[in-house]
Design an enzyme around this catalytic site. Structure first.
Site, PDB file in Angstrom:
ATOM      1  N   LYS A 166     -29.489  -9.300  -6.878  1.00 23.61           N
ATOM      2  CA  LYS A 166     -30.046  -7.944  -6.955  1.00 23.61           C
ATOM      3  C   LYS A 166     -29.344  -7.134  -5.863  1.00 23.61           C
ATOM      4  CE  LYS A 166     -34.344  -5.453  -7.493  1.00 23.61           C
ATOM      5  NZ  LYS A 166     -34.037  -4.325  -6.635  1.00 23.61           N
ATOM      6  N   CYS A 206     -48.904  15.243  25.881  1.00 23.12           N
ATOM      7  CA  CYS A 206     -47.489  15.027  25.564  1.00 23.12           C
ATOM      8  C   CYS A 206     -46.814  14.308  26.736  1.00 23.12           C
ATOM      9  CB  CYS A 206     -46.801  16.372  25.298  1.00 23.12           C
ATOM     10  SG  CYS A 206     -45.021  16.200  25.097  1.00 23.12           S
ATOM     11  N   GLU A 242     -28.876 -13.184 -11.595  1.00 17.90           N
ATOM     12  CA  GLU A 242     -27.861 -12.352 -10.936  1.00 17.90           C
ATOM     13  C   GLU A 242     -28.356 -11.940  -9.562  1.00 17.90           C
ATOM     14  OE1 GLU A 242     -27.506  -8.932 -13.449  1.00 17.90           O
ATOM     15  OE2 GLU A 242     -27.048 -10.163 -15.185  1.00 17.90           O
ATOM     16  N   CYS A 253     -47.105  17.353  19.599  1.00 14.78           N
ATOM     17  CA  CYS A 253     -47.167  18.246  20.753  1.00 14.78           C
ATOM     18  C   CYS A 253     -46.970  19.667  20.224  1.00 14.78           C
ATOM     19  CB  CYS A 253     -46.084  17.896  21.762  1.00 14.78           C
ATOM     20  SG  CYS A 253     -45.871  19.191  22.995  1.00 14.78           S
ATOM     21  N   GLU A 288       3.920   1.637  -1.134  1.00 19.15           N
ATOM     22  CA  GLU A 288       4.529   1.892  -2.441  1.00 19.15           C
ATOM     23  C   GLU A 288       3.516   2.520  -3.395  1.00 19.15           C
ATOM     24  OE1 GLU A 288       7.128  -1.115  -4.780  1.00 19.15           O
ATOM     25  OE2 GLU A 288       6.824  -1.934  -2.764  1.00 19.15           O
ATOM     26  N   LYS A 327     -32.983 -12.642 -16.076  1.00 15.97           N
ATOM     27  CA  LYS A 327     -33.050 -11.974 -17.384  1.00 15.97           C
ATOM     28  C   LYS A 327     -32.978 -13.016 -18.495  1.00 15.97           C
ATOM     29  CE  LYS A 327     -30.315  -8.200 -15.449  1.00 15.97           C
ATOM     30  NZ  LYS A 327     -29.038  -7.511 -15.392  1.00 15.97           N
ATOM     31  N   ASP A 378       0.838  -1.204   0.000  1.00 19.90           N
ATOM     32  CA  ASP A 378       0.000   0.000   0.000  1.00 19.90           C
ATOM     33  C   ASP A 378       0.868   1.247   0.000  1.00 19.90           C
ATOM     34  OD1 ASP A 378      -2.071  -1.674   0.101  1.00 19.90           O
ATOM     35  OD2 ASP A 378      -2.793  -1.098   2.106  1.00 19.90           O
ATOM     36  N   CYS A 405     -41.504  22.582  25.182  1.00 18.17           N
ATOM     37  CA  CYS A 405     -41.441  21.136  25.436  1.00 18.17           C
ATOM     38  C   CYS A 405     -39.986  20.668  25.365  1.00 18.17           C
ATOM     39  CB  CYS A 405     -42.311  20.427  24.397  1.00 18.17           C
ATOM     40  SG  CYS A 405     -42.209  18.648  24.459  1.00 18.17           S
ATOM     41  N   LYS A 407     -37.753 -11.061  -4.966  1.00 23.63           N
ATOM     42  CA  LYS A 407     -37.254 -10.488  -3.710  1.00 23.63           C
ATOM     43  C   LYS A 407     -37.384 -11.512  -2.600  1.00 23.63           C
ATOM     44  CE  LYS A 407     -37.430  -5.726  -4.348  1.00 23.63           C
ATOM     45  NZ  LYS A 407     -37.549  -4.705  -3.385  1.00 23.63           N
TER      46      LYS A 407
HETATM   47  S1  IVH Z   1     -31.098  -4.963 -14.419  1.00 15.85           S
HETATM   48  C1  IVH Z   1     -34.450  -2.765 -17.071  1.00 15.85           C
HETATM   49  N1  IVH Z   1     -29.618  -6.222 -12.680  1.00 15.85           N
HETATM   50  O1  IVH Z   1     -32.655  -3.009  -9.315  1.00 15.85           O
HETATM   51  C2  IVH Z   1     -33.919  -2.922 -15.719  1.00 15.85           C
HETATM   52  N2  IVH Z   1     -30.849  -4.336 -11.921  1.00 15.85           N
HETATM   53  O2  IVH Z   1     -35.668  -2.144 -10.600  1.00 15.85           O
HETATM   54  C3  IVH Z   1     -32.469  -3.242 -15.722  1.00 15.85           C
HETATM   55  N3  IVH Z   1     -30.474  -3.786  -9.554  1.00 15.85           N
HETATM   56  O3  IVH Z   1     -32.578   0.160  -9.295  1.00 15.85           O
HETATM   57  C4  IVH Z   1     -31.977  -3.492 -14.374  1.00 15.85           C
HETATM   58  N4  IVH Z   1     -29.060  -5.413  -9.131  1.00 15.85           N
HETATM   59  O4  IVH Z   1     -30.269  -0.619 -10.044  1.00 15.85           O
HETATM   60  C5  IVH Z   1     -30.467  -5.194 -12.873  1.00 15.85           C
HETATM   61  N5  IVH Z   1     -28.237  -7.438 -11.260  1.00 15.85           N
HETATM   62  C6  IVH Z   1     -29.071  -6.420 -11.461  1.00 15.85           C
HETATM   63  C7  IVH Z   1     -29.425  -5.526 -10.428  1.00 15.85           C
HETATM   64  C8  IVH Z   1     -30.320  -4.492 -10.700  1.00 15.85           C
HETATM   65  C9  IVH Z   1     -29.700  -4.367  -8.621  1.00 15.85           C
HETATM   66  C10 IVH Z   1     -31.342  -2.617  -9.304  1.00 15.85           C
HETATM   67  C11 IVH Z   1     -31.271  -1.542 -10.337  1.00 15.85           C
HETATM   68  C12 IVH Z   1     -32.611  -0.859 -10.247  1.00 15.85           C
HETATM   69  C13 IVH Z   1     -33.474  -1.947  -9.725  1.00 15.85           C
HETATM   70  C14 IVH Z   1     -34.359  -2.433 -10.859  1.00 15.85           C
END
Ligand code: IVH
Length: 718
Positions: A117, A410, A115, A428, A37, A292, A35, A434, A316
């Site tokens: 989220k 209150c 992926e 209040c 360096e 996707k 670090d 207060c 989710k």
């Molecule tokens: S794809 C067309 N991939 O989730 C939408 N979004 O509602 C393309 N997010 O705020 C988004 N991880 O920033 C995608 N692997 C991921 C993600 C991701 C988090 C967030 C994104 C956005 C929300 C989508």
């Protein structure tokens, strides 16, 4: 070889070496040098760039340390709108999604990419010829804030890419900026020690950080980035999302290795189950999985709804929950008098911490949940620091459970509580007597974003309040060595430091003083707008609510409240004492220069999204040219300036009241450009010409409402 060439070569060599070491460290996990360096090389480059600023390369690694100040972020239109994703919490919904995709692709073979989220802030990056040129936030999806300098401080984000034959000259990368969990914990520990309010979750922390004006502060917050989308016309040479992710990674962009290609919805569900608990081992907060369709052409076939793609969905994870007993409710009184119930629970472990308290929000919530003392309740932690009660286990309700009596007075000062119409909180109203309100107001006054008094933190000022030394911000300026000497844990040096801090606070600009007064609804932005408009506390004290409501960003509710504050005698006394102490109660420096009076006497409402300027910029232009902005459409309004996506209600109302509707271009044509204004000044002064007759643009507009009586002219505009 000339000196300049030698220096340029040295700068180039250092720059390249540092880019390379960064890549090795952040993308390959390899530390080739210590670090120390690394820091030395960076310091050498900084020194050279300081001496020869003209030789510094764009995107130099020294920009990672920050140091640029951006007063107000410019905005930019997104080339491709930033959409959101459809959400689901259930496997059944996912199977429905799979069915829809299958039908949409008419039985063709396809694959998904799953992926994580990431729970942070969406960011759109532009690279041109391998160089990072722009970073824009999502904003409203159409237009976002340009935060490039702040983005450049993110260490795992390459400022320039490794060249590759498959790399387009210009493209966009979308991804998530986040605050790593460890950084978030450290930051909150530090804030707790300083008596500052804790940040609710890493997402808020990341988004707040990106909005900081000083990029050096952003650099200190150690944000990170993960890329998840590649965008370019025709998607460059890639046919699939997975191939583009691999390319992004090869070019040096950080792509989390957690993604996987799945060939059926069963494999998708396996992926989801695999990460359900394991995701907590990641250094970043995640709240689900994004699924996707992999093939870009198939994505196109499936298309979009108005809000989100049909080829992707977010699953989710349910928030983690626990069950425990509700023992009592405490009522906290906040700075503005709002009474918040806090549930006191039998301690229970939940998502890594022991939970003893939970928020219940307000009285409605108590009724909606049918909460009773002694109940077994469910608590959830949705990425928030303070968990919330989400339900009652009615099957386990004890016979002696007690209904909750919401206080009518209150809990701190005994004043009968009020509940203004349309508000969820009891309040209040005793804002000048207060204790918890006064104390919280003092804490706010000394806080960093307000008067930022060195040596007088929230804890100390709270202690002074308890000791009866201070009651209002004005009392802070009566503190003296005599009054403070002899207090426990307050040595001579601390006293001196504190008094110096109080003295220095007299230089804090007026807008922050106004914010510091803690007037309800007058947050940082509103305070800035009010200060810029009125320029002094005296002008604000004299203004009527109607006048205040016309200030951009202010509006009726704030105006009525602020006017009530300014009319209160005890508040006026505080202001007078602050004035006597030498606190800044007016903006210093010159008022922004008026450009022309072309729009004098005209009022405007701006609505929708604008192309050439942000709404703020247009507001400023109108004011600089003598016009006024108001919030609502009335018969007296001169023009409604319609942007993209203006709601139909506004259009209807304007049409009904016969208010002319104009476009952004129309508005811009009504005012002189800067050079025109300067030229005119020169010509106008000696010759006293009537400039309005000269600009063709002015005659082509419908007469403003205030002067028009023949409204037939507007026809062409609809
Ligand atoms: S794809 C067309 N991939 O989730 C939408 N979004 O509602 C393309 N997010 O705020 C988004 N991880 O920033 C995608 N692997 C991921 C993600 C991701 C988090 C967030 C994104 C956005 C929300 C989508």
């Amino acid at each position: 070889m000339s000196d300049t060439t030698a220096i340029q070569e040295k700068i180039t060599a250092l720059t390249e070496r540092l880019h390379y070491l960064n890549h090795q460290y952040y993308q390959q996990d390899i530390s080739e040098v210590s670090d120390q360096e690394f820091d030395q090389l960076l310091a050498d480059l900084q020194e050279l760039e300081k001496q020869y600023p003209e030789l510094a390369l764009p995107n130099s690694p020294t920009q990672r340390v920050g140091g640029t100040i951006t007063k107000q972020f410019p905005t930019a239109l997104h080339k491709y709108p930033m959409l959101s994703l459809g959400n689901t919490y259930s496997e059944a919904d996912l199977r429905d999604f799979d069915e829809r995709v299958r039908r949409g692709l008419e039985g063709a073979e396809f694959a998904y990419v799953c992926e994580m989220k990431f729970d942070g802030v969406a960011m759109s990056l532009t690279y041109e010829n391998g160089q990072l040129t722009q970073g824009v936030t999502r904003g409203d999806g159409t237009r976002g804030d340009v935060v490039t300098n702040n983005v450049r401080t993110i260490k795992n984000l390459p400022l320039h890419l490794r060249p590759a034959p498959n790399q387009p000259a210009e493209f966009e990368v979308r991804g998530e900026i986040f605050m790593p969990l460890g950084v978030f914990d450290d930051l909150n520990k530090e804030r707790e020690q300083n008596g500052e309010a804790l940040l609710a979750n890493p997402r808020n922390a990341a988004s707040g950080t990106l909005k900081l004006q000083d990029s050096a502060l952003v650099a200190a917050r150690r944000l990170r980035f993960f890329a998840y989308s590649f965008l370019s016309p025709g998607r460059g040479v890639f046919h699939t999302h997975s191939a583009s992710l691999e390319a992004l990674k090869a070019w040096g962009l950080p792509v989390s290795d957690t993604w996987r290609r799945c060939h059926s919805i069963e494999e998708v569900l396996d992926f989801i189950h695999h990460w359900e608990k394991k995701r907590f081992e990641l250094p970043v907060a995640t709240d689900g999985i994004v699924i996707k369709v992999d093939d870009f052409r198939q994505q196109e076939v499936l298309g979009f709804t108005s809000k989100s793609p049909r080829w992707a969905i977010a699953y989710k994870y349910p928030a983690e929950a626990a069950r425990t007993r509700l023992n009592s409710i405490q009522y906290q009184v906040g700075r503005t008098g709002a009474v918040t119930p806090v549930a006191m629970l039998t301690p229970v472990p939940l998502a890594g911490t022991v939970v003893k308290r939970a928020s219940v929000h307000n009285a409605n919530q108590i009724a909606a949940l049918d909460l009773r003392l002694g109940d077994l309740v469910f608590v959830e932690k949705g990425g928030e620091i303070i968990p919330k009660i989400t339900g009652v286990d009615l099957s386990a309700r004890p016979e002696d459970s007690q209904p909750i009596q919401y206080p009518t007075e209150c809990p701190a000062c005994g004043t009968p509580l009020i509940r203004p119409e349309g508000e969820a909180h009891f309040r209040c109203p005793n804002d000048t007597g207060c204790a918890p309100q006064l104390k919280a107001k003092l804490e706010h006054y000394v806080s960093r974003k307000a008067l930022n008094i060195d040596g007088l933190g929230a804890e100390t000022v709270g202690r002074f309040f308890d000791l009866g030394l201070v009651r209002t911000p004005a009392d802070i300026y009566d503190l003296s060595t005599e009054k403070l000497t002899g207090l426990e844990r307050l040595g001579e040096k601390s006293i001196q430091n504190l008094l110096n801090g109080v003295e220095a606070s007299k230089q804090v600009p007026f807008d922050r003083v106004l914010f510091g007064l803690g007037i309800r609804y007058v947050g940082e932005t509103v305070a800035e707008k009010l200060a810029a408009h009125y320029r002094s506390m005296d002008a604000i004290l004299q203004a009527s609510a109607t006048d205040m409501a016309a200030v951009p960003e202010v509006g009726n509710v704030i105006a009525v409240n602020l006017a009530a504050w300014t009319q209160d005698e005890s508040n006026r006394q505080i202001v007078e004492r602050l004035r006597a102490a030498g606190v800044q109660l007016a903006l210093t420096g010159e008022a922004p220069k008026a450009v022309s009076d072309r729009l004098a006497g005209l009022t405007f409402v701006l609505s929708g999204v604008f192309e050439q300027h942000s709404r703020e910029e247009l507001q400023q232009l109108i004011v600089q040219n003598g016009g006024k902005i108001t919030g609502s459409i009335s018969k007296k309004l001169s023009y409604l300036v319609a942007g993209d996506k203006m709601g139909p209600a506004k259009r209807e109302k304007a049409t009904e009241l016969k208010v002319p509707i104009i476009t952004e271009t129309d508005l811009l044509a009504m005012i002189p450009t800067e050079t025109q204004a300067e030229d005119e000044e020169e010509i106008l002064a000696p010759q006293n010409l009537d400039s309005s007759a000269e600009t063709a643009s002015e005659q082509t507009f419908p007469a403003p409402k205030s002067t028009a009586n023949d409204l037939g002219q507007q026809g062409s505009l609809f």
